[in-house]
Each structure stands twice: as structure tokens, then as C-alpha cells.
Design a protein around this motif. Structure first.
Motif, PDB file in Angstrom:
ATOM      1  N   HIS A 146      22.953  19.274  12.430  1.00  0.00           N
ATOM      2  CA  HIS A 146      23.490  20.226  11.443  1.00  0.00           C
ATOM      3  C   HIS A 146      23.380  19.718  10.009  1.00  0.00           C
ATOM      4  O   HIS A 146      23.714  20.437   9.072  1.00  0.00           O
ATOM      5  CB  HIS A 146      24.965  20.520  11.740  1.00  0.00           C
ATOM      6  CG  HIS A 146      25.187  21.068  13.110  1.00  0.00           C
ATOM      7  ND1 HIS A 146      24.794  22.336  13.472  1.00  0.00           N
ATOM      8  CD2 HIS A 146      25.752  20.510  14.223  1.00  0.00           C
ATOM      9  CE1 HIS A 146      25.110  22.540  14.750  1.00  0.00           C
ATOM     10  NE2 HIS A 146      25.684  21.447  15.220  1.00  0.00           N
ATOM     11  N   CYS A 147      22.946  18.479   9.836  1.00  0.00           N
ATOM     12  CA  CYS A 147      22.872  17.912   8.483  1.00  0.00           C
ATOM     13  C   CYS A 147      21.462  17.404   8.212  1.00  0.00           C
ATOM     14  O   CYS A 147      20.936  16.604   8.990  1.00  0.00           O
ATOM     15  CB  CYS A 147      23.880  16.768   8.323  1.00  0.00           C
ATOM     16  SG  CYS A 147      23.836  16.047   6.658  1.00  0.00           S
ATOM     17  N   THR A 156      29.762  14.459   7.380  1.00  0.00           N
ATOM     18  CA  THR A 156      29.967  15.790   7.968  1.00  0.00           C
ATOM     19  C   THR A 156      29.804  15.753   9.486  1.00  0.00           C
ATOM     20  O   THR A 156      30.464  16.503  10.193  1.00  0.00           O
ATOM     21  CB  THR A 156      29.013  16.846   7.360  1.00  0.00           C
ATOM     22  OG1 THR A 156      27.666  16.459   7.602  1.00  0.00           O
ATOM     23  CG2 THR A 156      29.255  17.007   5.876  1.00  0.00           C
ATOM     24  N   ARG A 160      32.730  17.290  11.666  1.00  0.00           N
ATOM     25  CA  ARG A 160      32.469  18.399  12.589  1.00  0.00           C
ATOM     26  C   ARG A 160      32.912  18.106  14.020  1.00  0.00           C
ATOM     27  O   ARG A 160      33.113  19.022  14.818  1.00  0.00           O
ATOM     28  CB  ARG A 160      30.980  18.767  12.584  1.00  0.00           C
ATOM     29  CG  ARG A 160      30.629  19.856  11.576  1.00  0.00           C
ATOM     30  CD  ARG A 160      29.208  20.351  11.806  1.00  0.00           C
ATOM     31  NE  ARG A 160      28.251  19.258  11.697  1.00  0.00           N
ATOM     32  CZ  ARG A 160      27.718  18.852  10.551  1.00  0.00           C
ATOM     33  NH1 ARG A 160      28.006  19.485   9.446  1.00  0.00           N
ATOM     34  NH2 ARG A 160      26.889  17.835  10.526  1.00  0.00           N
ATOM     35  N   ARG A 169      42.346  19.053   8.898  1.00  0.00           N
ATOM     36  CA  ARG A 169      41.422  18.003   8.441  1.00  0.00           C
ATOM     37  C   ARG A 169      41.553  17.805   6.931  1.00  0.00           C
ATOM     38  O   ARG A 169      41.514  18.765   6.158  1.00  0.00           O
ATOM     39  CB  ARG A 169      39.997  18.383   8.834  1.00  0.00           C
ATOM     40  CG  ARG A 169      39.858  18.567  10.360  1.00  0.00           C
ATOM     41  CD  ARG A 169      38.539  19.176  10.761  1.00  0.00           C
ATOM     42  NE  ARG A 169      38.334  20.470  10.103  1.00  0.00           N
ATOM     43  CZ  ARG A 169      37.193  21.139  10.147  1.00  0.00           C
ATOM     44  NH1 ARG A 169      36.156  20.659  10.815  1.00  0.00           N
ATOM     45  NH2 ARG A 169      37.078  22.299   9.528  1.00  0.00           N
ATOM     46  N   GLY A 181      31.373  17.166   2.907  1.00  0.00           N
ATOM     47  CA  GLY A 181      32.542  17.083   3.777  1.00  0.00           C
ATOM     48  C   GLY A 181      33.703  17.901   3.229  1.00  0.00           C
ATOM     49  O   GLY A 181      34.417  18.564   3.982  1.00  0.00           O
ATOM     50  N   LYS A 183      33.611  20.598   1.652  1.00  0.00           N
ATOM     51  CA  LYS A 183      33.415  22.032   1.916  1.00  0.00           C
ATOM     52  C   LYS A 183      33.863  22.425   3.318  1.00  0.00           C
ATOM     53  O   LYS A 183      34.069  23.601   3.596  1.00  0.00           O
ATOM     54  CB  LYS A 183      31.935  22.386   1.753  1.00  0.00           C
ATOM     55  CG  LYS A 183      31.441  22.326   0.326  1.00  0.00           C
ATOM     56  CD  LYS A 183      29.972  22.724   0.302  1.00  0.00           C
ATOM     57  CE  LYS A 183      29.264  22.203  -0.924  1.00  0.00           C
ATOM     58  NZ  LYS A 183      27.798  22.264  -0.795  1.00  0.00           N
ATOM     59  N   LEU A 184      33.973  21.446   4.217  1.00  0.00           N
ATOM     60  CA  LEU A 184      34.297  21.746   5.619  1.00  0.00           C
ATOM     61  C   LEU A 184      35.785  21.700   5.927  1.00  0.00           C
ATOM     62  O   LEU A 184      36.247  22.347   6.859  1.00  0.00           O
ATOM     63  CB  LEU A 184      33.620  20.724   6.547  1.00  0.00           C
ATOM     64  CG  LEU A 184      32.098  20.688   6.619  1.00  0.00           C
ATOM     65  CD1 LEU A 184      31.654  19.554   7.543  1.00  0.00           C
ATOM     66  CD2 LEU A 184      31.556  22.020   7.112  1.00  0.00           C
TER      67      LEU A 184
END
Ligand SMILES: [Mg+2]
Ligand SMILES: [Zn+2]
Length: 224
Positions: A146-147, A156, A160, A169, A181, A183-184
């Protein structure tokens, strides 16, 4: 009466410029000043090199003959940010999982974190080999499918692996390497460049300059 279990909190905490006052890799490069390192940083800024390529190439400029000086310098030069010891204790008391997620290198991170009760398996960083003539960086925590940032140590990927359904988180960081990170996650603590990046994208964040401020905010967030 059944007790409803509050969502478990997990923290992903950066090391360089977050747990320590300044960036340890840059400090080592500035001090030993191997020819070409500044050009590599410029190429990273220009997005011509990934973080992994930049860090790997920078350390490959340093001879392993200087192993002792390099390790000693990186450890003795670093300053731990105010309140970190209390923060580690607070997380333990509150049963908050604290992971150190760092793009830094094992030879300075483990010794600098040794005084704090953080289990080794909660520390994610890059490794190093002094077997060859120059330092080789190894990457045990590379990006997943995914990265595609070629992070080296992929924050990330780790974030994830903790589902937002089970975890609240929290990221703590200072720079561009924490942005993906940030953004997640559900909660961001930011200082320095990460503040500017959050502002640009209008991501809500809590600013901090020391870990006492983070403890204070976590205390206010604690479900009663
Ligand atoms: Mg940092
Ligand atoms: Zn990545």
C-alpha cells in the motif's frame, strides 16, 4: 453491570526531532561531513531520491573504520526532549501501547532508549552493518504493497496493521516523514514541519514542544 471497554489507545512516536531535540542522522552527517552528503539531502528535497535511498547512500559515505567515533558521537550528541521519561511512565500506567516508529538507525536508537522501560519489540527502526568498508543500512521494516514511498522504515505499514475499529491511533512527530502516517490516524501531535504540513491539508493537530503537554492532552482525552 457490564463495563464497556474503551477503545484501546496506541501511540506511534517518531524518534529524531521528536523524542530527541534534533535530528541525529543530520547531526552525524554534519559532524563527520563526508563529501557528497549535502548533495544527497538536496536530491531528497527535490524528490529525486527516496528516504531509503538517501539514508542508505549517506551512511555508505562513512567508513566503518570510524565505527566507535560515529556511534559515540551520535549517542553523546543527542538530547532527550523534556517530559519523555514521564510520558513513558504515563503510557504504562494508562495501558496505552507506545510504539517508537523511527527512520533512525539501531546503533543510536537502542542505546538512547535503553534508560526507558520500552520493550525492544515496540521499537521499530532501521538496522546497520559495519561488516564492509563503509556503513551499510539494513531495512527490516520496508513498505508494504500500500506504500510506494520507499520509506526504508515504513510508518504507514505499521499504522495500517492496527485497525481503527479496535484502536484509537495517535501519532507524534515533527517532519515530512510523519505526514503520510498523520493522514491515517485519529489524533496527531505535531511540532516543527509537521505543523506546517497539517495546516496545509487542514488536518487537525495538537501542537507540542515537550512531552508534558502531550500527557496533559492525553489526560483530557481519557474516557472517564
Ligand atoms: Mg523526526
Ligand atoms: Zn512506506
Amino acid at each position: 453491570m457490564t463495563t464497556i471497554t474503551a477503545t484501546k489507545r496506541i501511540i506511534f512516536c517518531d524518534f529524531d526531532g521528536t523524542i530527541t531535540v534534533s535530528d541525529n542522522i543530520l547531526a552525524v552527517m554534519k559532524h563527520f561531513n563526508p563529501p557528497g552528503w549535502e548533495d544527497l539531502v538536496q536530491q531528497l528535497m527535490d524528490k529525486k531520491l527516496s528516504i531509503r535511498e538517501t539514508v542508505g547512500s549517506m551512511f555508505s559515505l562513512l567508513p566503518t573504520a570510524q565505527k566507535e567515533e560515529i556511534i559515540n558521537y551520535s549517542i553523546s550528541n543527542a538530547v532527550i526532549r523534556e517530559g519523555f521519561a514521564e510520558f513513558v511512565d504515563y503510557c504504562r500506567e494508562q495501558d496505552i501501547t507506545l510504539l517508537v516508529t523511527s527512520g533512525g538507525i539501531d546503533f543510536f536508537i537502542y542505546p538512547l532508549l535503553a534508560p526507558f522501560p520500552i520493550p525492544q519489540e515496540h521499537i521499530y527502526c532501521n538496522s546497520s552493518s559495519f561488516e564492509g568498508s563503509t556503513i551499510e543500512i539494513l531495512w527490516p521494516h520496508s513498505c508494504d504493497e500500500h506504500c510506494d514511498n520507499n520509506c526504508g522504515m515504513c510508518k504507514t505499514t505499521i499504522i495500517r496493521s492496527y485497525s481503527p475499529e479496535d484502536y484509537h491511533r495517535i501519532i507524534i512527530g515533527d517532519s515530512v516523514t510523519d505526514f503520510a502516517g498523520a493522514k491515517l490516524v485519529e489524533t496527531i501531535f505535531a511540532r516543527s514541519h509537521l505543523v506546517d504540513l497539517c495546516k496545509e491539508l487542514e488536518l487537525p493537530y495538537y501542537p507540542f514542544e515537550n512531552f508534558f503537554e502531550i500527557i496533559q492532552r492525553l489526560e483530557e482525552m481519557t474516557p472517564s
